[in-house]
Design a protein around this motif. Structure first.
Motif, PDB file in Angstrom:
ATOM      1  N   VAL A 211       0.864  -1.194   0.000  1.00 20.52           N
ATOM      2  CA  VAL A 211       0.000   0.000   0.000  1.00 20.52           C
ATOM      3  C   VAL A 211       0.895   1.238   0.000  1.00 20.52           C
ATOM      4  O   VAL A 211       1.750   1.388   0.871  1.00 20.52           O
ATOM      5  N   ALA A 212       0.721   2.116  -0.980  1.00 26.71           N
ATOM      6  CA  ALA A 212       1.475   3.377  -1.002  1.00 26.71           C
ATOM      7  C   ALA A 212       0.534   4.540  -0.703  1.00 26.71           C
ATOM      8  O   ALA A 212       0.867   5.448   0.053  1.00 26.71           O
ATOM      9  N   ASN A 213      -0.648   4.512  -1.295  1.00 24.00           N
ATOM     10  CA  ASN A 213      -1.654   5.549  -1.003  1.00 24.00           C
ATOM     11  C   ASN A 213      -3.041   5.007  -1.348  1.00 24.00           C
ATOM     12  O   ASN A 213      -3.187   3.818  -1.644  1.00 24.00           O
TER      13      ASN A 213
ATOM     14  N   ILE B 154       3.906  -5.513  -5.165  1.00 21.43           N
ATOM     15  CA  ILE B 154       5.176  -4.795  -5.125  1.00 21.43           C
ATOM     16  C   ILE B 154       5.879  -4.887  -6.469  1.00 21.43           C
ATOM     17  O   ILE B 154       5.997  -5.985  -7.033  1.00 21.43           O
ATOM     18  N   ALA B 155       6.311  -3.762  -6.991  1.00 23.18           N
ATOM     19  CA  ALA B 155       7.099  -3.747  -8.231  1.00 23.18           C
ATOM     20  C   ALA B 155       7.883  -2.454  -8.307  1.00 23.18           C
ATOM     21  O   ALA B 155       7.472  -1.427  -7.735  1.00 23.18           O
ATOM     22  N   PHE B 156       9.013  -2.499  -8.972  1.00 26.08           N
ATOM     23  CA  PHE B 156       9.778  -1.265  -9.222  1.00 26.08           C
ATOM     24  C   PHE B 156      10.735  -1.467 -10.389  1.00 26.08           C
ATOM     25  O   PHE B 156      11.317  -2.537 -10.551  1.00 26.08           O
ATOM     26  N   ALA B 157      10.852  -0.429 -11.191  1.00 29.54           N
ATOM     27  CA  ALA B 157      11.901  -0.361 -12.211  1.00 29.54           C
ATOM     28  C   ALA B 157      12.327   1.098 -12.316  1.00 29.54           C
ATOM     29  O   ALA B 157      11.527   2.010 -12.032  1.00 29.54           O
ATOM     30  N   ASN B 158      13.569   1.330 -12.702  1.00 31.34           N
ATOM     31  CA  ASN B 158      14.025   2.705 -12.906  1.00 31.34           C
ATOM     32  C   ASN B 158      13.214   3.342 -14.026  1.00 31.34           C
ATOM     33  O   ASN B 158      12.921   2.696 -15.035  1.00 31.34           O
ATOM     34  N   LYS B 159      12.918   4.625 -13.816  1.00 30.30           N
ATOM     35  CA  LYS B 159      12.092   5.345 -14.795  1.00 30.30           C
ATOM     36  C   LYS B 159      12.719   5.294 -16.194  1.00 30.30           C
ATOM     37  O   LYS B 159      12.013   5.143 -17.189  1.00 30.30           O
ATOM     38  N   GLU B 160      14.054   5.389 -16.241  1.00 29.81           N
ATOM     39  CA  GLU B 160      14.711   5.412 -17.571  1.00 29.81           C
ATOM     40  C   GLU B 160      14.587   4.078 -18.311  1.00 29.81           C
ATOM     41  O   GLU B 160      14.806   4.024 -19.518  1.00 29.81           O
TER      42      GLU B 160
ATOM     43  N   VAL C 170       4.557  -8.048 -25.945  1.00 26.31           N
ATOM     44  CA  VAL C 170       5.344  -6.805 -25.967  1.00 26.31           C
ATOM     45  C   VAL C 170       4.384  -5.610 -25.927  1.00 26.31           C
ATOM     46  O   VAL C 170       3.572  -5.434 -26.827  1.00 26.31           O
ATOM     47  N   VAL C 171       4.461  -4.848 -24.846  1.00 31.43           N
ATOM     48  CA  VAL C 171       3.637  -3.650 -24.688  1.00 31.43           C
ATOM     49  C   VAL C 171       4.589  -2.452 -24.672  1.00 31.43           C
ATOM     50  O   VAL C 171       5.546  -2.435 -23.889  1.00 31.43           O
ATOM     51  N   THR C 172       4.359  -1.489 -25.535  1.00 33.24           N
ATOM     52  CA  THR C 172       5.250  -0.329 -25.678  1.00 33.24           C
ATOM     53  C   THR C 172       5.603   0.276 -24.324  1.00 33.24           C
ATOM     54  O   THR C 172       4.711   0.511 -23.499  1.00 33.24           O
TER      55      THR C 172
ATOM     56  N   GLY D 298      -5.914  -4.567 -15.656  1.00 34.10           N
ATOM     57  CA  GLY D 298      -5.789  -3.544 -16.689  1.00 34.10           C
ATOM     58  C   GLY D 298      -5.155  -2.309 -16.071  1.00 34.10           C
ATOM     59  O   GLY D 298      -5.035  -2.222 -14.846  1.00 34.10           O
ATOM     60  N   PRO D 299      -4.713  -1.348 -16.890  1.00 32.89           N
ATOM     61  CA  PRO D 299      -4.072  -0.144 -16.355  1.00 32.89           C
ATOM     62  C   PRO D 299      -4.979   0.611 -15.374  1.00 32.89           C
ATOM     63  O   PRO D 299      -6.154   0.822 -15.647  1.00 32.89           O
ATOM     64  N   ILE D 300      -4.408   0.973 -14.237  1.00 32.20           N
ATOM     65  CA  ILE D 300      -5.115   1.734 -13.195  1.00 32.20           C
ATOM     66  C   ILE D 300      -4.225   2.908 -12.806  1.00 32.20           C
ATOM     67  O   ILE D 300      -2.999   2.740 -12.697  1.00 32.20           O
TER      68      ILE D 300
ATOM     69  N   THR E  91      -2.372   4.544 -10.558  1.00 29.69           N
ATOM     70  CA  THR E  91      -1.789   4.420  -9.210  1.00 29.69           C
ATOM     71  C   THR E  91      -0.551   5.305  -9.133  1.00 29.69           C
ATOM     72  O   THR E  91      -0.145   5.902 -10.134  1.00 29.69           O
ATOM     73  N   LEU E  92       0.064   5.335  -7.945  1.00 26.28           N
ATOM     74  CA  LEU E  92       1.296   6.120  -7.784  1.00 26.28           C
ATOM     75  C   LEU E  92       2.398   5.579  -8.705  1.00 26.28           C
ATOM     76  O   LEU E  92       3.165   6.330  -9.297  1.00 26.28           O
ATOM     77  N   ALA E  93       2.438   4.250  -8.836  1.00 25.48           N
ATOM     78  CA  ALA E  93       3.453   3.645  -9.718  1.00 25.48           C
ATOM     79  C   ALA E  93       3.231   4.059 -11.176  1.00 25.48           C
ATOM     80  O   ALA E  93       4.176   4.152 -11.952  1.00 25.48           O
ATOM     81  N   ALA E  94       1.966   4.321 -11.533  1.00 25.25           N
ATOM     82  CA  ALA E  94       1.656   4.701 -12.920  1.00 25.25           C
ATOM     83  C   ALA E  94       1.870   6.191 -13.166  1.00 25.25           C
ATOM     84  O   ALA E  94       1.837   6.666 -14.299  1.00 25.25           O
TER      85      ALA E  94
HETATM   86  C1  N5H Z   1       2.959   0.022 -20.622  1.00 27.24           C
HETATM   87  C2  N5H Z   1       2.790   0.634 -19.466  1.00 27.24           C
HETATM   88  C3  N5H Z   1       3.323   2.011 -19.226  1.00 27.24           C
HETATM   89  C4  N5H Z   1       4.854   2.073 -19.072  1.00 27.24           C
HETATM   90  C5  N5H Z   1       5.424   1.291 -17.934  1.00 27.24           C
HETATM   91  C6  N5H Z   1       5.057   1.373 -16.663  1.00 27.24           C
HETATM   92  C7  N5H Z   1       5.533   0.508 -15.613  1.00 27.24           C
HETATM   93  C8  N5H Z   1       5.110   0.577 -14.374  1.00 27.24           C
HETATM   94  C9  N5H Z   1       5.508  -0.351 -13.270  1.00 27.24           C
HETATM   95  C10 N5H Z   1       6.620   0.104 -12.371  1.00 27.24           C
HETATM   96  C11 N5H Z   1       6.515  -0.697 -11.107  1.00 27.24           C
HETATM   97  C12 N5H Z   1       6.556   1.604 -12.098  1.00 27.24           C
HETATM   98  C13 N5H Z   1       7.772   2.169 -11.401  1.00 27.24           C
HETATM   99  O1  N5H Z   1       8.591   1.475 -10.855  1.00 27.24           O
HETATM  100  C14 N5H Z   1       7.863   3.667 -11.385  1.00 27.24           C
HETATM  101  C15 N5H Z   1       9.126   4.188 -10.700  1.00 27.24           C
HETATM  102  O2  N5H Z   1      10.202   4.228 -11.616  1.00 27.24           O
HETATM  103  C16 N5H Z   1       8.889   5.624 -10.203  1.00 27.24           C
HETATM  104  N1  N5H Z   1       7.775   5.694  -9.259  1.00 27.24           N
HETATM  105  C17 N5H Z   1       7.939   5.603  -7.927  1.00 27.24           C
HETATM  106  O3  N5H Z   1       9.016   5.485  -7.389  1.00 27.24           O
HETATM  107  C18 N5H Z   1       6.666   5.666  -7.103  1.00 27.24           C
HETATM  108  C19 N5H Z   1       6.737   6.875  -6.202  1.00 27.24           C
HETATM  109  C20 N5H Z   1       6.516   4.351  -6.334  1.00 27.24           C
HETATM  110  C21 N5H Z   1       5.272   4.293  -5.474  1.00 27.24           C
HETATM  111  O4  N5H Z   1       6.445   3.328  -7.313  1.00 27.24           O
HETATM  112  C22 N5H Z   1       6.888   2.083  -7.021  1.00 27.24           C
HETATM  113  N2  N5H Z   1       6.824   1.210  -8.001  1.00 27.24           N
HETATM  114  O5  N5H Z   1       7.325   1.797  -5.928  1.00 27.24           O
HETATM  115  C23 N5H Z   1       2.108  -0.083 -18.344  1.00 27.24           C
HETATM  116  C24 N5H Z   1       0.827   0.564 -17.891  1.00 27.24           C
HETATM  117  C25 N5H Z   1      -0.167   0.718 -19.040  1.00 27.24           C
HETATM  118  C26 N5H Z   1       0.180  -0.335 -16.796  1.00 27.24           C
HETATM  119  C27 N5H Z   1       0.979  -0.358 -15.492  1.00 27.24           C
HETATM  120  C28 N5H Z   1       1.123   0.914 -14.762  1.00 27.24           C
HETATM  121  C29 N5H Z   1       1.513  -1.549 -15.110  1.00 27.24           C
HETATM  122  C30 N5H Z   1       2.257  -1.805 -13.852  1.00 27.24           C
HETATM  123  O6  N5H Z   1       2.981  -2.818 -13.791  1.00 27.24           O
HETATM  124  O7  N5H Z   1       2.135  -1.033 -12.890  1.00 27.24           O
END
Ligand code: N5H
Length: 257
Positions: free
Chosen positions: A15-17, A95-101, A154-156, A192-194, A196-199
């Motif tokens: 849970v983040a928010n 839980i998931a994370f990837a670098n923005k770049e 493969v999703v852009t 499906g896409p929602i 969220t903070l990660a999005a």
């Molecule tokens: C095709 C798409 C859109 C492009 C890719 C999105 C991927 C999202 C997943 C990851 C987990 C997002 C992520 O790690 C963002 C971080 O680099 C920066 N954000 C953060 O640090 C925030 C503050 C924290 C809360 O985020 C995390 N992850 O801790 C996919 C979309 C159409 C669907 C989608 C959004 C999929 C998904 O896996 O979430």
């Protein structure tokens, strides 16, 4: 309209928010009468989780830190849950994370560090947490994790996250094979896409949502509530014959060519 999970205890991680999918799952679990335990990573998120948990009427949620990149912290977290609560019946891994770049441009440019980071947090963490949670699931259990279509196709821009989700999906199958004999099931939900903070910060997220509204069989985007209610099904005995499976909760979008 809900199934009863009264008398059962569930751990919700991620849970983040209030927009978090994990929060949608927590609300559905709460509506089913379940007892909740929340884990968070980092002090910044602790406040959010405590404030949100306080809004759940009659729920005296247990809240504790768990940085899933540290084995000692996972061990400590589940040892504390064992001491304070004892048996658990399920766990939601959101839980998931990837670098923005690494979430734009070409996948071929992914660095070794970026690849390993995404896989460590988004995929390996499920196995690490399942190993610890298994010890507390003395009456059997159900584990649910979150995946995405980008692990199957493969999703852009999904790039390294797609490869990490493919690894997560395979982990669900191997974990299901190991844990079944202990009465523990493990499945994923492909939402499906929602928004969220990660999005947040994803380029053109609005047009991604618009495409779903226009093309998905149900002609609408996915809500946290829809995911939460599917999780309750997977946590309940109604799904007792299902393990190693993935359920798409995406308005049917995944069936389209
Ligand atoms: C095709 C798409 C859109 C492009 C890719 C999105 C991927 C999202 C997943 C990851 C987990 C997002 C992520 O790690 C963002 C971080 O680099 C920066 N954000 C953060 O640090 C925030 C503050 C924290 C809360 O985020 C995390 N992850 O801790 C996919 C979309 C159409 C669907 C989608 C959004 C999929 C998904 O896996 O979430």
């Amino acid at each position: 309209m809900t199934l009863s999970l009264a008398g059962k205890t569930f751990v919700v991680m991620g849970v983040a928010n209030k927009r978090s999918i994990a929060w949608g799952i927590a609300r559905s679990l709460h509506n089913s009468g379940a007892r909740l335990i929340f884990t968070y990573a980092g002090e910044r998120l602790e406040k959010n989780v405590r404030e949100l948990a306080d809004t759940l009427e009659g729920q005296d949620a247990f809240i504790l830190p768990c940085d899933i990149t540290k084995d000692e912290e996972i061990e400590k977290c589940f040892a504390t849950i064992k001491e304070e609560v004892g048996t658990i019946h399920g766990l939601a891994h959101c839980i998931a994370f990837a670098n923005k770049e690494d979430l734009a441009g070409e996948f071929v440019d992914t660095s070794r560090d970026g690849f390993l980071l995404a896989h460590n947090i988004s995929s390996y963490s499920l196995t690490a947490v399942a190993k610890a949670a298994k010890e507390l699931m003395t009456e059997g259990g159900s584990i649910v994790t979150m995946t995405y279509l980008g692990g199957e196709r493969v999703v852009t821009n999904y790039n390294v996250m797609g490869v990490a989700k493919a690894s997560l999906d395979a982990s669900v199958r191997y974990l299901a094979a190991d844990l079944g004999k202990h009465g523990i099931r493990i499945n994923s939900i492909s939402a499906g896409p929602i928004r969220t903070l990660a999005a947040k910060g994803i380029n053109d997220f609005n047009s991604i949502l618009k495409e779903i509204e226009e093309k998905a069989p149900l002609r609408r985007t996915t809500t946290q509530e829809e995911v939460g209610d599917t999780a309750v099904f997977l946590f309940s005995d109604m799904s007792r014959g299902i393990t190693g499976e993935n359920i798409h909760v995406d308005s049917g979008y995944h069936i389209l060519a």
